[in-house]
Design a protein around this motif. Structure first.
Motif, short mmCIF file in Angstrom:
data_model
loop_
_atom_site.label_atom_id
_atom_site.label_comp_id
_atom_site.label_asym_id
_atom_site.label_seq_id
_atom_site.Cartn_x
_atom_site.Cartn_y
_atom_site.Cartn_z
N SER A 653 3.81 1.03 -4.69
CA SER A 653 2.35 0.98 -4.72
C SER A 653 1.78 2.09 -3.85
O SER A 653 2.04 2.13 -2.65
CB SER A 653 1.92 -0.40 -4.21
N GLU A 654 1.05 3.00 -4.48
CA GLU A 654 0.50 4.16 -3.76
C GLU A 654 -0.85 3.81 -3.15
O GLU A 654 -1.84 3.61 -3.87
CB GLU A 654 0.33 5.33 -4.73
N LEU A 671 -0.69 -5.35 -5.96
CA LEU A 671 0.64 -4.78 -6.16
C LEU A 671 1.67 -5.41 -5.24
O LEU A 671 2.78 -5.77 -5.68
CB LEU A 671 0.56 -3.26 -5.97
N ALA A 672 1.34 -5.58 -3.96
CA ALA A 672 2.31 -6.16 -3.02
C ALA A 672 2.62 -7.61 -3.40
O ALA A 672 3.77 -8.04 -3.34
CB ALA A 672 1.77 -6.07 -1.59
N THR A 678 4.82 -0.99 -0.69
CA THR A 678 3.69 -0.07 -0.50
C THR A 678 4.15 1.21 0.17
O THR A 678 4.91 1.16 1.15
CB THR A 678 2.62 -0.73 0.38
N ILE A 679 3.68 2.36 -0.35
CA ILE A 679 3.75 3.60 0.41
C ILE A 679 2.30 3.92 0.75
O ILE A 679 1.46 4.03 -0.14
CB ILE A 679 4.46 4.73 -0.38
N GLY A 680 2.00 3.98 2.04
CA GLY A 680 0.58 4.10 2.36
C GLY A 680 0.30 4.60 3.76
O GLY A 680 1.18 4.64 4.63
N THR A 681 -0.95 4.97 3.93
CA THR A 681 -1.45 5.35 5.26
C THR A 681 -1.94 4.10 5.99
O THR A 681 -2.15 3.05 5.36
CB THR A 681 -2.63 6.32 5.09
N LEU A 682 -2.16 4.25 7.27
CA LEU A 682 -2.72 3.13 8.05
C LEU A 682 -4.23 3.11 7.85
O LEU A 682 -5.01 3.47 8.73
CB LEU A 682 -2.36 3.27 9.52
#
Ligand code: GPV
Length: 832
Positions: A653-654, A671-672, A678-682
Motif C-alpha cells: 500500500s503506497e 489496504l492495511a 504499507t510503504i509510507g511516510t510518517l
C-alpha cells in the motif's frame, strides 16, 4: 416472520428464499413492467433493489418514529459530499439476506453478482472527505445513533474518467439516467432558499432595530431520502439530499406575459444549482455557483432541523440538547451565519442568546492544512449573493475582535489573523475562522494533523480557545471494506474467530495469534490470491494488460495530487525498470505497479503525471528485456466500486505523501485492513497505523513533518545537488527529459522536470527518492519470503481494529455531540 406481515397479499417483507423469489417476479412485472424474457440485467437490478427496499421500509419508519417519540437528540452530518457507491450488496449484507437473495435469483436462473454489476456507482463526492461521510453514515446506523446525513442530490456525480492516447478525458457521469430505486422523492418537503436582494432595516414591535432580507431570488429545495441500513438491519437512518426546484412563480409568472420560453429558460438556470458536483479535491475555485450550492443545502438542512425541533419545543433554549450539527469541512460553514439569521431575524431570538445556541450546536471538522484548500469567499461576492449573512459575519467578527485577548495584549498582527475577514488584497471571508468561532469543538482527522492544526492554521485561535481543538482519527467501515468487498478473507476470519468482528472490529485482534499458524497463513494467502486473480481479470478487461497473479501487487490508488506524490512512485518504477534491464540474469521479484485516480479537470500538473504514468507503462509493458518482471497499469475511472476490487488484492500500500500534507488518509486503512503492508511516510494516520501494526510490519521512509518544515524554512535544499548525487534518479529524469517515454513529443514533461529542479521541488520528491527506493527494496526482499510476508500481512489485518469508523463515530458521539444510541421500537412485531 412478523405476524403483521402475514395477512398481506404480497409478501413485501418476507426474508426467505421463496418470498424473495415471488417478490422479484411481482416487481419485475408490475413495477418495472417487463416479463422475464425481455428483462435486461438493469431491469433485474431495479427489480431486486425495489424488492429489497420493501424489506427495510418498516424498520426505517420504526427508527424515525422512535427518534421522534423519544425526542432523542439527533446528530446532523452536513456534507457537500457523500461518496456512497453502490448500495445493493451493502443493503443485502447489512440486512443479512445475501444468501437468501442469491438463492432466490438462482431459482430464476440469475446470478446475484451479475445483477449487482448493473447498479451505477453513486459518486456524489471527490475522494476521502466524501467517502468518510459515507463510512460515518454506515457507522451511525450500525451503532444505533440517531444520525442524519444532509447533502446535495447532484444530477451528475464525479465525472467519468477515460484515457485517450494516455491523457485523462472527462465525461459526464449520469448515475440517475435510469432512475434510482433507493431514493424516495419528498415533493412535500420543500424549503425556500434565497439569494441576492438587499437588507432593509426597520423597528420591530418593541422598537428594536431589526433587519429583513428583501427583493431576493428564491429557489426551492426539495428533499430526496435514502435509507441508511445499519448492520443487522435494526436501525435504518436517513440520508436527505436536496434538489433545486424553481418556484411556481417562475413557472407561471412570465408565462402570463407571454414570455413562455424565457420562463422555462429561467427554470432550467435555477435548477442548475444542484446539477453537478464540483470536481476539485481539496481546492477551492471561488466560483459563485459553488457558494450558492453551499448555502442552498445548508439553509434547507437548517430549516428542516428547526422544523423537526419545533415539533416538540416552543423556544430554542434546548436546541443544543436536541441537535448536534457537524460541519464536514468549511463547505457548510455559512450555516453558522444562517442559523443566526434564522434565530434572530425569523424567530426573534436576541443576538447573544442566538450566538450561545449556535456555538453550542455546531462543531467543525478540518480536513486539510493546504492553504489553497482553505475556503475564503470574496467579500464583494458574499455581499451580493448573501447580503444579510455578510452583515451577520461582520457583526460576529466585531464582537469577537472587541473581546479577544489579542486586542487586550495590543497584538495587531494576531488580531488581523484572528479576523473573519482577510484584509490583504481583495477582502475575503475566511470560512475556517467562521467555522472555528461558531463551534464548540473543532477537530482534526489524525493525531499528527490535529497537532499541526494547533501549530499552524489555527495557532492563534488555539491560544484564544485552548479547549476547542480535539482529535478524531478517521476510520473506515469494516462492513463495506472487509465483510462485503473481501468475501474470501471475511469468510476465513469468521471461520476462526466468529463473526463478531463485523460489528466490533476490535475483535479482529484475535487473529494475531494465528500469524504463526502455517495452515492459517496458507489460507490467508489463498484468499489474497483469489482477490488478486479477480483484480488481474479486471485489469485485463480495463487496460488490456496481462499481469502475473503471483507478482507483488504494489498499489497506489487515490486522487492525483502533487502532494500525494504519484510522481515519486513512477520515478522509482523507472529506476527499477533500468535495474532489471541492466541485470537480466538476476532473479527479480516480479512487481505489478497499480495506479488509479482522477485528476481535477483544471489541474494540469496532475493530468500531466497521468500521461507520464501511461507513457511509462506503454514502454515498460512492451519491453521483452524485463521478462514480464515489471508491469505498470493505470486503471481508468477510479471510484468506490473499483476500490472494492482493488483494496482486497493489494500486497503493498503506497502512502507516500510529503510528510505534513496528508491530513489523515483512509485508503491507507482499507489496504492495511485487507492485509497489505504499507510503504509510507510518517504522515497523517500512517503514524498511528505504525503504532498499531508495529514498526516491524510497515515500511516507513522519508523526511518527517518536522524535517520537511525545517528543510523548507532553511531554504538550504537544492534538488539539483540531490539529483546529481543519485545516478539512478538522474538517469530516470534524463530518460523523461530526452523523450524515451514520449518520442512523439520529447519536451512533453518539461513542466514536471522544471518543478523538480528550478521550481525547488516543493513536494520533496527528490529529497525522499533514495530512502524510498531502499524501502521498496526492503519490500521486494521480504516478498521473496512468502511465509514472513504473510505473517506480517496477518498482523496488519489483526491490528487494524482500532481504525473502524465505529470507533471514530463513538468518539464523536461521546466527546463532541453528546448523542446516545437509541434502539428502534417495533410496535407490531411479535415472534412466531
Ligand atoms: I479539504 N480531503 C478530501 O478528500 N477532500 C477535501 O476537499 C479535503 C480533504 C481528505 C484529506 O485529503 C485526507 O487526508 C483525509 O483522510 C480525508 O479528507 C478525510 O478526512
Amino acid at each position: 416472520m412478523d405476524a403483521r406481515y402475514k395477512s398481506r397479499e404480497i409478501e413485501r417483507r418476507s426474508l426467505d428464499v421463496d418470498g424473495l423469489k415471488r417478490s422479484f417476479l411481482e416487481w419485475l412485472v408490475y413495477s418495472v413492467g417487463k416479463d422475464a424474457r425481455a428483462a435486461t440485467r438493469r431491469d433485474w437490478f431495479h427489480t431486486v433493489a425495489l424488492a429489497v427496499r420493501d424489506r427495510l421500509v418498516d424498520r426505517w419508519m420504526d427508527t424515525t418514529r422512535t427518534y421522534y417519540q423519544q425526542d432523542a437528540k439527533r446528530v446532523y452530518y452536513l456534507s457537500l459530499e457523500f461518496l456512497i457507491g453502490r448500495l445493493l450488496t451493502n443493503s443485502l449484507a447489512n440486512l443479512g439476506i445475501t444468501d437468501q437473495c442469491r438463492q432466490a435469483l438462482d431459482r430464476i436462473g440469475l446470478n446475484l453478482d451479475d445483477v449487482v454489476e448493473a447498479e451505477p456507482d453513486a459518486a456524489l463526492g471527490n475522494g476521502g472527505l466524501g467517502r468518510l461521510a459515507a463510512c460515518f453514515l454506515d457507522s451511525m446506523a450500525s451503532e444505533a445513533l440517531p444520525g442524519y446525513g444532509y447533502g446535495i442530490r447532484y444530477e451528475f456525480g464525479l465525472f467519468e474518467q477515460r484515457f485517450e492516447h494516455g491523457w485523462q478525458v472527462e465525461y459526464p457521469e449520469q448515475w440517475l439516467q435510469f432512475g434510482n430505486p433507493w431514493e424516495f422523492p419528498r415533493p412535500e418537503v420543500l424549503y425556500p432558499v434565497q439569494f441576492y436582494g438587499r437588507v432593509e432595516e426597520f423597528r420591530d414591535s418593541v422598537g428594536e432595530r431589526a433587519y429583513r432580507w428583501v427583493d431576493a431570488e428564491r429557489v426551492l429545495a426539495m428533499a430526496y431520502d435514502t435509507p441508511v441500513v445499519g448492520y443487522g438491519g435494526d436501525t435504518i437512518n436517513t440520508l436527505r439530499l436536496w434538489s433545486a426546484r424553481a418556484t411556481r412563480d417562475f413557472n407561471f409568472g412570465h408565462f402570463n406575459d407571454g414570455a413562455y420560453m424565457k420562463a422555462v429558460e429561467q427554470k432550467v438556470l435555477t435548477e442548475n444549482l444542484s446539477r453537478v458536483l464540483y470536481p476539485n479535491d481539496a481546492t477551492e475555485g471561488g466560483k459563485e455557483l459553488r457558494l450558492k450550492q453551499e448555502y442552498f443545502f445548508t439553509s434547507a438542512s437548517l430549516q428542516d432541523i428547526l422544523r423537526r425541533y419545533l415539533q416538540h419545543h416552543s423556544n430554542f433554549d434546548s436546541l443544543p440538547d436536541k441537535a448536534a450539527i457537524q460541519l464536514n469541512d468549511t463547505h457548510p460553514a455559512i450555516g453558522i451565519a444562517e442559523l443566526m439569521r434564522l434565530l434572530v431575524d425569523q424567530h426573534g431570538v436576541t443576538w447573544d442568546k442566538a450566538w450561545d445556541i449556535t456555538r453550542a450546536t455546531f462543531s467543525y471538522t478540518n480536513h486539510t492544512l493546504l492553504p489553497e484548500a482553505l475556503e475564503a469567499w470574496p467579500v464583494r461576492m458574499m455581499e451580493r449573493v448573501l447580503p444579510r449573512h455578510m452583515q451577520i459575519i461582520y457583526e460576529i467578527n466585531a464582537k469577537f475582535l472587541n473581546r479577544s485577548k489579542a486586542r487586550a495584549a495590543g497584538d495587531n498582527g494576531r488580531l488581523s489573523r484572528l479576523s473573519l475577514i482577510d484584509e490583504r488584497g481583495d477582502r475575503r471571508v475566511r470560512m475556517g475562522n467562521l467555522a472555528f468561532l461558531g463551534s464548540h469543538k473543532v477537530n482534526g482527522v489524525s493525531a499528527l494533523h490535529t497537532e499541526l492544526m494547533k501549530q499552524t492554521v489555527f495557532a492563534d485561535f488555539h491560544a484564544e480557545f485552548p479547549e476547542r481543538i480535539n482529535n478524531k482519527t478517521n476510520g473506515i467501515t469494516p462492513r463495506r471494506w472487509l465483510h462485503q468487498a473481501n468475501q474470501p478473507l471475511a469468510a476465513l476470519i469468521t471461520s476462526r474467530i466468529g463473526n463478531g468482528w463485523i460489528k466490533d472490529l476490535s475483535q479482529i485482534s484475535a487473529l494475531a495469534e494465528k500469524a504463526d499458524d502455517l495452515v492459517f497463513r496458507e489460507e490467508f494467502r489463498r484468499a489474497k490470491r483469489k482477490n488478486k486473480k479477480r483484480l488481474a481479470a479486471y485489469i485485463a478487461r480495463q487496460t488490456g494488460v496481462d499481469v502475473q497473479v503471483d507478482s507483488l501487487f504494489d498499489v497506489q490508488v487515490k486522487r492525483m495530487h502533487e502532494y500525494k506524490r504519484q510522481l515519486l512512485n513512477i520515478l522509482q518504477a523507472i529506476a527499477l525498470y533500468n535495474e532489471m534491464r541492466d541485470n537480466p540474469t538476476v532473479s527479480w521479484v516480479p512487481v505489478t505497479k497499480i495506479f488509479a485516480g482522477k485528476a481535477a479537470p483544471s489541474y494540469h500538473m496532475a493530468k500531466l503525471i497521468i500521461k507520464l504514468i501511461n507513457d511509462v507503462a506503454k514502454v515498460v509493458n512492451h519491453d521483452p528485456s524485463v521478462h514480464d518482471n515489471l508491469k505498470i497499469v493505470l486503471l481508468p475511472n477510479y471510484n468506490v466500486t473499483a476500490a472494492e476490487i482493488i483494496m482486497p488484492a493489494a500486497d503493498l500500500s503506497e502512502q507516500i505523501s510529503t510528510a505534513g500534507m496528508e491530513a489523515s488518509g483512509t485508503g491507507n486503512m482499507k489496504l492495511a485492513l485487507n492485509g497489505a503492508l504499507t510503504i509510507g511516510t510518517l504522515d497523517g494516520a500512517n503514524v498511528e497505523i505504525r503504532e498499531h501494526v508495529g514498526e516491524d510490519n510497515i515500511f516507513i521512509f522519508g523526511l518527517t513533518a518536522e524535517e520537511v518544515n525545517d528543510l523548507r524554512a532553511s531554504g538550504g535544499f537544492n534538488p539539483r545537488d540531490v539529483i546529481a548525487s543519485n545516478p539512478s534518479l538522474k538517469r530516470a529524469l534524463d530518460m523523461i527529459s530526452t523523450g524515451v517515454f514520449s518520442p512523439d513529443d520529447p519536451h512533453r514533461y518539461h513542466p514536471i522536470l522544471q518543478a523538480l529542479t528550478d521550481g525547488g521541488d516543493h513536494f520533496l520528491v527528490t529529497a525522499d527518492f533514495s530512502d524510498y527506493c531502499q524501502a521498496q527494496q526492503a519490500a521486494m526482499d521480504l516478498y521473496r519470503d512468502q511465509e514472513e510476508w504473510t505473517r506480517k500481512a496477518i498482523l496488519n489485518t489483526a491490528n487494524m481494529g482500532w481504525f473502524s469508523s465505529d470507533r471514530t463515530i463513538m468518539e464523536y458521539a461521546t466527546e463532541i455531540w453528546d448523542v446516545h444510541p437509541v434502539k428502534p421500537e417495533h410496535p407490531a412485531e411479535t415472534e412466531t
